[in-house]
Design an enzyme around this catalytic site. Structure first.
Site, PDB file in Angstrom:
ATOM      1  N   LYS A  71      48.693  50.118  50.224  1.00 37.28           N
ATOM      2  CA  LYS A  71      49.348  50.911  49.183  1.00 37.28           C
ATOM      3  C   LYS A  71      48.353  51.201  48.064  1.00 37.28           C
ATOM      4  O   LYS A  71      47.902  50.295  47.371  1.00 37.28           O
ATOM      5  CB  LYS A  71      50.546  50.194  48.586  1.00 37.28           C
ATOM      6  CG  LYS A  71      51.409  51.125  47.704  1.00 37.28           C
ATOM      7  CD  LYS A  71      52.269  50.388  46.717  1.00 37.28           C
ATOM      8  CE  LYS A  71      51.560  50.063  45.428  1.00 37.28           C
ATOM      9  NZ  LYS A  71      51.287  51.258  44.577  1.00 37.28           N
TER      10      LYS A  71
ATOM     11  N   GLY B 228      43.163  44.196  41.334  1.00 39.11           N
ATOM     12  CA  GLY B 228      43.989  44.599  40.208  1.00 39.11           C
ATOM     13  C   GLY B 228      43.992  43.556  39.120  1.00 39.11           C
ATOM     14  O   GLY B 228      43.048  42.759  38.988  1.00 39.11           O
ATOM     15  N   SER B 229      45.058  43.516  38.351  1.00 38.32           N
ATOM     16  CA  SER B 229      45.136  42.623  37.200  1.00 38.32           C
ATOM     17  C   SER B 229      45.448  41.196  37.622  1.00 38.32           C
ATOM     18  O   SER B 229      46.068  40.968  38.674  1.00 38.32           O
ATOM     19  CB  SER B 229      46.223  43.109  36.240  1.00 38.32           C
ATOM     20  OG  SER B 229      47.510  42.891  36.808  1.00 38.32           O
TER      21      SER B 229
ATOM     22  N   GLU C 233      40.578  40.228  43.912  1.00 37.57           N
ATOM     23  CA  GLU C 233      39.527  40.674  42.991  1.00 37.57           C
ATOM     24  C   GLU C 233      40.240  41.170  41.756  1.00 37.57           C
ATOM     25  O   GLU C 233      40.901  42.208  41.778  1.00 37.57           O
ATOM     26  CB  GLU C 233      38.680  41.768  43.655  1.00 37.57           C
ATOM     27  CG  GLU C 233      37.345  41.983  42.963  1.00 37.57           C
ATOM     28  CD  GLU C 233      37.402  43.088  41.926  1.00 37.57           C
ATOM     29  OE1 GLU C 233      37.590  42.738  40.736  1.00 37.57           O
ATOM     30  OE2 GLU C 233      37.293  44.252  42.288  1.00 37.57           O
TER      31      GLU C 233
ATOM     32  N   CYS D 271      36.664  46.845  36.284  1.00 40.54           N
ATOM     33  CA  CYS D 271      36.762  45.404  36.077  1.00 40.54           C
ATOM     34  C   CYS D 271      35.424  44.809  35.661  1.00 40.54           C
ATOM     35  O   CYS D 271      35.370  43.762  35.013  1.00 40.54           O
ATOM     36  CB  CYS D 271      37.279  44.716  37.334  1.00 40.54           C
ATOM     37  SG  CYS D 271      36.363  45.151  38.827  1.00 40.54           S
TER      38      CYS D 271
ATOM     39  N   GLU E  45      41.133  41.330  28.540  1.00 46.33           N
ATOM     40  CA  GLU E  45      40.611  42.541  29.152  1.00 46.33           C
ATOM     41  C   GLU E  45      41.348  43.753  28.591  1.00 46.33           C
ATOM     42  O   GLU E  45      42.574  43.851  28.681  1.00 46.33           O
ATOM     43  CB  GLU E  45      40.771  42.491  30.670  1.00 46.33           C
ATOM     44  CG  GLU E  45      40.131  43.671  31.369  1.00 46.33           C
ATOM     45  CD  GLU E  45      40.205  43.567  32.881  1.00 46.33           C
ATOM     46  OE1 GLU E  45      39.222  43.910  33.552  1.00 46.33           O
ATOM     47  OE2 GLU E  45      41.270  43.149  33.391  1.00 46.33           O
TER      48      GLU E  45
END
Length: 489
Positions: free
Chosen positions: A184, A237-238, A259, A293, A393
């Site tokens: 996705k 992602g987060s 990651e 990132c 972040e």
């Protein structure tokens, strides 16, 4: 800041997938028939619409992947590699069109240098290098060895900031190992991923090997790791979403790699070559409008060169050109309104925390910016290393400058976040470079270069809350295999 305008180019109708997702080799709508608009972040126009999928669509995709798996697994590894090489050739032929497509949905300036073809060729070269080992035995009439085998149906969820390269890395490695996949892409930027899937079909990769389900993360995305037939997961992602993915995988004991985020330090010493360091650090915070990132969002600088570094960084970043994807600029808009509000909110937090705002701090003025999610490159100086500005972040072009007095303090400050993805150190002292290469708590360390630049096939992944597992390296295909021990008497 200036903008140079060129006429926008029309997107390739053969690559722009509108209103459909890929399941079992067929393009079609979601089970519900609902759609989501994909918005151009430079002007809020609608580029396309994608299916709003959910658990039922994921069920269909997993079923298609399960059906395709035995034949794909049983192909020789060299045949799988050749098909991925053909896929890479088609991607290379469409490199400019893919670049324009991803640029328009993400908002970054088009460059024509998207890396997907090279990534796929690197992965294809590993497909028939997957090997087991022979094992010692107690008796001469026993043979022992290991096999590396695919998991079966695997899943992946990727974010919006670099959807094409992330799709190539996750899908390429997974199918090279013999798995079939349900992936996705982010609802904000799914179009490059869908275009790559179309090219994979044209290359001859069989129906059902690659299945792309579109929709929101809490609906379609959450259903993939929760599915009992998904045998391995990949997520980029987060950290917050990564934890939710990991919780879902835990229920089915599904292995995964994560990651996640970063708060990457760029450590600058008094012996640094500032002529190289300043443009390198500016690039590391403005690339993709800071929405990577690996963005070098903290400058940890020795007091003796602090003022010079801040002045030169400010001068360099003030020359940053900003505009939509089709203009020859350095930086585009942020991806969506939520991200725009987030970055501007962190700028307000920096002001409230008492850091010195040097440049930027808001949205650029002018008619051409009014409808887009643009923000100025921003520098805060004398940032408290324990403040939110230095710890959290932001995912935007906001740079925090932190002053230190010696090597020990620099290393302590650089490591003093929950993240450990990428770091850089700028110095002419070889001993110091080695010390920081060893001492920095990060999966990637650049010495006199930003965000790990210049390496081919370097394993990419994080320490601490930046995740675990590695992609893009020489073992990336092995990451998608499991080991079986065989003994024959």
């Amino acid at each position: 800041m200036t903008v140079t305008a060129e006429a926008p180019q029309t997107l390739d109708p053969d690559l722009l997938i509108d209103g459909a997702q890929l399941i079992g080799g067929e393009w079609g709508p979601s089970v519900s028939g609902e759609t989501i608009e994909v918005i151009n972040p430079a002007n809020r126009s609608v580029i396309a619409r994608i299916p709003r999928s959910g658990a039922a669509d994921v069920d269909n995709a997993v079923e298609a992947a399960e059906k395709a798996f035995p034949a794909w697994r049983d192909l020789s590894a060299t045949t799988r590699a050749n098909l991925i090489f053909k896929w890479a050739d088609l991607v290379e032929q469409k490199v400019q069109e893919l670049d324009q497509l991803e640029s328009q949905e993400v908002g970054r300036p088009a460059s024509g240098m998207v890396p997907m073809a090279g990534q796929l060729r690197f992965i294809a070269g590993q497909a028939d290098k997957v090997q087991g080992v022979s094992l010692p035995t107690h008796t001469p009439d026993t043979l022992g060895f290991t096999l590396r085998e695919p998991f079966g149906v695997v899943g992946a969820v990727i974010p919006w900031n670099a959807p094409g390269p992330m799709f190539a890395v996750e899908v390429g490695a997974a199918i090279a190992a013999g798995n079939t996949i349900v992936i996705k892409p982010a609802e904000d930027a799914p179009l490059a991923a869908l275009a790559l899937a179309k090219l994979a079909l044209q290359a001859g990769i069989p129906a059902g090997v690659i299945n792309v389900v579109t929709g929101y993360g809490v609906e379609a995305g959450a259903a993939i790791p929760a599915h009992p037939k998904v045998r391995r997961m990949g997520f980029v992602g987060s950290p917050q979403t990564g934890r939710a993915i990991m919780d879902a995988c835990a229920k089915n004991l599904t292995p995964l790699h994560l990651e996640l985020g970063g708060k990457s330090p760029q450590v600058v010493f008094d012996d640094a070559n500032l002529d190289a360091a300043i443009p390198g650090m500016a690039f590391a915070i403005t690339i993709n409008t800071g929405q990577v990132c690996a963005a070098g969002s903290r400058v940890v600088v020795h007091r003796s060169v602090h003022q010079e570094v801040v002045e030169r960084l400010a001068s360099h970043l003030q020359k940053t050109t900003i505009g939509p994807w089709y203009e020859q600029v350095n930086m585009g808009p942020l991806v969506n309104q939520k991200q725009h509000e987030r970055v501007l909110g962190y700028i307000d937090i920096g002001k409230q925390e008492g850091a010195d705002l040097i440049i930027g701090g808001g949205k650029p003025s002018g008619e051409k910016y009014k409808d887009g999610f643009f923000v100025e490159p921003t520098i805060f100086d004398k940032v408290d290393p324990d403040s939110r500005l230095a710890q959290e972040e932001i995912f935007g072009p906001v740079l925090s400058v932190i002053v230190v007095d010696d090597d020990e303090e620099a290393l302590q400050v650089a490591n003093n976040t929950e993240y450990g993805l990428v770091s850089s150190v700028w110095t002419s002292d070889t001993g110091r470079a080695v010390k920081f290469a060893r001492g920095l708590q990060a999966g990637q360390v650049g010495v006199n270069n930003p965000i790990g630049a210049g390496v081919i096939g370097g394993p990419f992944g994080g320490y601490k809350n930046s995740g675990f597992g590695r992609t893009m390296g020489a073992d990336s295909v092995l990451e998608w295999t499991q080991v079986k021990t065989v003994s024959i008497r």
